[in-house]
Motif scaffolding. Structure first.
Motif, PDB file in Angstrom:
ATOM      1  N   GLN A 122      18.257   1.694 -21.087  1.00  0.00           N
ATOM      2  CA  GLN A 122      17.969   0.539 -21.580  1.00  0.00           C
ATOM      3  C   GLN A 122      18.877  -0.525 -21.140  1.00  0.00           C
ATOM      4  O   GLN A 122      18.250  -1.660 -20.468  1.00  0.00           O
ATOM      5  CB  GLN A 122      18.403   0.369 -23.127  1.00  0.00           C
ATOM      6  N   THR A 126      17.191  -3.667 -18.704  1.00  0.00           N
ATOM      7  CA  THR A 126      17.476  -5.094 -18.828  1.00  0.00           C
ATOM      8  C   THR A 126      18.039  -5.465 -17.531  1.00  0.00           C
ATOM      9  O   THR A 126      17.676  -6.760 -17.185  1.00  0.00           O
ATOM     10  CB  THR A 126      19.062  -5.148 -19.955  1.00  0.00           C
ATOM     11  N   LYS A 485       9.559  -3.936 -18.834  1.00  0.00           N
ATOM     12  CA  LYS A 485      10.813  -3.452 -19.453  1.00  0.00           C
ATOM     13  C   LYS A 485      10.262  -2.639 -20.755  1.00  0.00           C
ATOM     14  O   LYS A 485      10.883  -1.795 -21.280  1.00  0.00           O
ATOM     15  CB  LYS A 485      11.509  -4.770 -19.893  1.00  0.00           C
TER      16      LYS A 485
END
Length: 496
Positions: A122, A126, A485
């Motif tokens: 994650q 990001t 994403k």
């Protein structure tokens, strides 16, 4: 024969040269290279990866047995017992949990480590989105800077045209003045001859009334013509000079815009270098043109990719499995624990014949030991198992809620993506029409058929459409990066 010998060597040299040439043509300062640098050097990513490594070390800890207990005892004054005098004893004890308890503990620790790994993925996603977003911001500012410089060049050309128009009426006024002077010069002899004739008439006693208007009429008409020419020259001169001044005001304004954009580019480059963990003043090379990236994935396929690859869902899934393994471990812990040990008693010889026991006098003794824990307080163990089940149910609901939010977030991005696409097409058409209109109105301005106000208005519209088109493309590309994403595109790589 020599050709056959050197042919493989020749092919090798050619292949090597081709490989070196292709490698040399690889762009060093490109978005792909910057992404690679960010993934390798970004502090947030490195922190999450080290946290994952630390959690992974807990797997071996969870699978290890408790440390054995060693106890030593001695008597300050040996105690008389049967078979000798007891000097001291040594006890070694190892507790063993119920079968399968350690395996369940390792399973729980492994899922907790995998949860940390999903947090690491994650963090990578990001950072990738931040790099993309900052890159597109720099591209947008660079495009705006180029458009501003191009429009400054156009304004400079307009200033030159306005100066030519300003100088053109002066030449016309000069010709009017010379013609006006020649007209006055040609009318002077007529006036003198008329006056001479008048004088002759007077001396002859003739009428002078008929000749008087004829002498005065040319002079009056020439005076009126000269006055209109002078007023026209003054009006044209003032209008031409005001056009030049207005253009210079526009140039000053756009120069200020260029300076502001240059300062913004410098600030955004500092932010970009911070993502790459580089020096703030290190140079960043941006592509010359901003291009719209391709996005051709269907909604069903995108939702499937989100369900399978999104790190947030993976993190909650691993957490759920960890709770499930903990519940199994708690059930195993509710069973008895076994203790295996040995006690070694150090004996000395006794002088009491009643306690000597013959050959057993003074011989050390070894005693195997076995202990069993009695988990009779079931309420505690039942509560632990119920706690694990509740946490597992909570994680399932959290996962469903997160999935719903991700779907909603995806469709929101998709709607913004479609709006950006329509906006790009709109500004593309408007830019083309504004460019054509600007070219035509400049020609009309040169020919004197249009004033400067129309030229500046169309020029501002063209600049506005160009800037909005670049901004729309940057927004479109950012939405694509945001959707990627959610689908974890580019982060599902091998562990470092």
């Amino acid at each position: 024969m020599k050709l056959k010998i050197y042919r493989p060597l020749l092919f090798t040299v050619i292949a090597t040269a081709t490989a070196i040439s292709s490698w040399a043509q690889q762009p060093v300062d490109s978005l792909a290279s910057y992404l690679q640098i960010a993934l390798e050097q970004n502090p947030a990513i490195q922190a999450q990866y080290h946290a994952y490594e630390a959690t992974e070390k807990q797997i071996d800890q969870a699978g290890a047995f408790q440390d054995p207990e060693l106890s030593l005892g001695f008597y300050t004054k040996p105690m008389e017992i049967v078979g000798g005098r007891q000097i001291g004893d040594v006890t070694l004890m190892q507790m063993l949990p119920w079968f399968g308890t350690k395996k369940a503990a390792k399973t729980e620790a492994n899922h907790m480590a995998q949860m940390k790994y999903q947090e690491y993925l994650q963090a990578k996603q990001t950072t990738i989105l931040q790099v993309y977003t900052q890159w597109y911001v720099l591209q947008k500012l660079d495009q705006q800077l180029k458009n501003a410089e191009q429009n400054k060049s156009l304004l400079v050309q307009l200033e030159e045209l306005a100066l030519k128009r300003f100088s053109a009426p002066t030449v016309s006024a000069g010709s009017n003045t010379s013609s006006m002077t020649s007209n006055n010069a040609s009318s002077t002899p007529a006036a003198s001859s008329s006056s001479t004739a008048g004088m002759g008439g007077m001396s002859m006693g003739g009428s002078t009334t008929a000749n008087q208007p004829a002498a005065s009429t040319p002079s009056t008409s020439n005076t009126i013509s000269g006055g209109s020419a002078m007023s026209s020259m003054t009006s044209s001169s003032s209008m031409g000079m005001s056009d030049v001044l207005r253009i210079r005001l526009e140039i000053i304004e756009i120069e200020n815009t260029i300076q502001s954009l240059q300062a913004s580019v410098k600030t955004e480059k500092v932010k970009f270098n911070a993502l790459l963990n580089r020096e703030a003043n290190q140079e960043v090379t941006i592509d010359k043109t901003i291009r719209q990236v391709d996005y051709l994935m269907a909604d069903d396929q995108a939702i499937s990719e989100i369900e399978n690859n999104n790190p947030m869902l993976g993190m909650i899934q691993e957490q759920s499995l960890a709770y499930k393994a903990k519940s199994a471990m708690d059930r195993k812990m509710s069973y008895p624990m076994l203790g295996v040990g040995v006690q070694y008693m150090i004996l000395g010889k006794t002088n009491d014949p009643m306690l000597a026991m013959g050959d057993m006098n003074g011989k050390d003794m070894i005693m195997p030991m076995l202990t069993v824990s009695l988990p009779i307080f079931r309420k505690k163990y039942n509560a632990e198992q119920e706690e694990g089940k509740m946490w597992w149910k909570s994680s399932q609901q959290t996962m469903q809620n997160t999935l719903n939010n991700l779907k909603s977030e995806y469709y929101g991005y998709k709607n913004q993506l479609d709006d950006a696409q329509r906006t790009i097409q709109l500004y593309d058409k408007q830019t083309t029409l504004a460019q054509t209109t600007f070219n035509l109105i400049v020609k009309e301005f040169v020919a004197g058929k249009s004033d400067l106000t129309n030229v500046i208005q169309v020029q501002r519209q063209l600049l506005d459409y160009q800037l909005k088109k670049a901004e729309a493309i940057a927004n479109y590309n950012t939405m694509v990066a945001s959707i990627n994403k959610l689908m974890a595109v580019g982060s599902q790589t091998q562990k470092q």
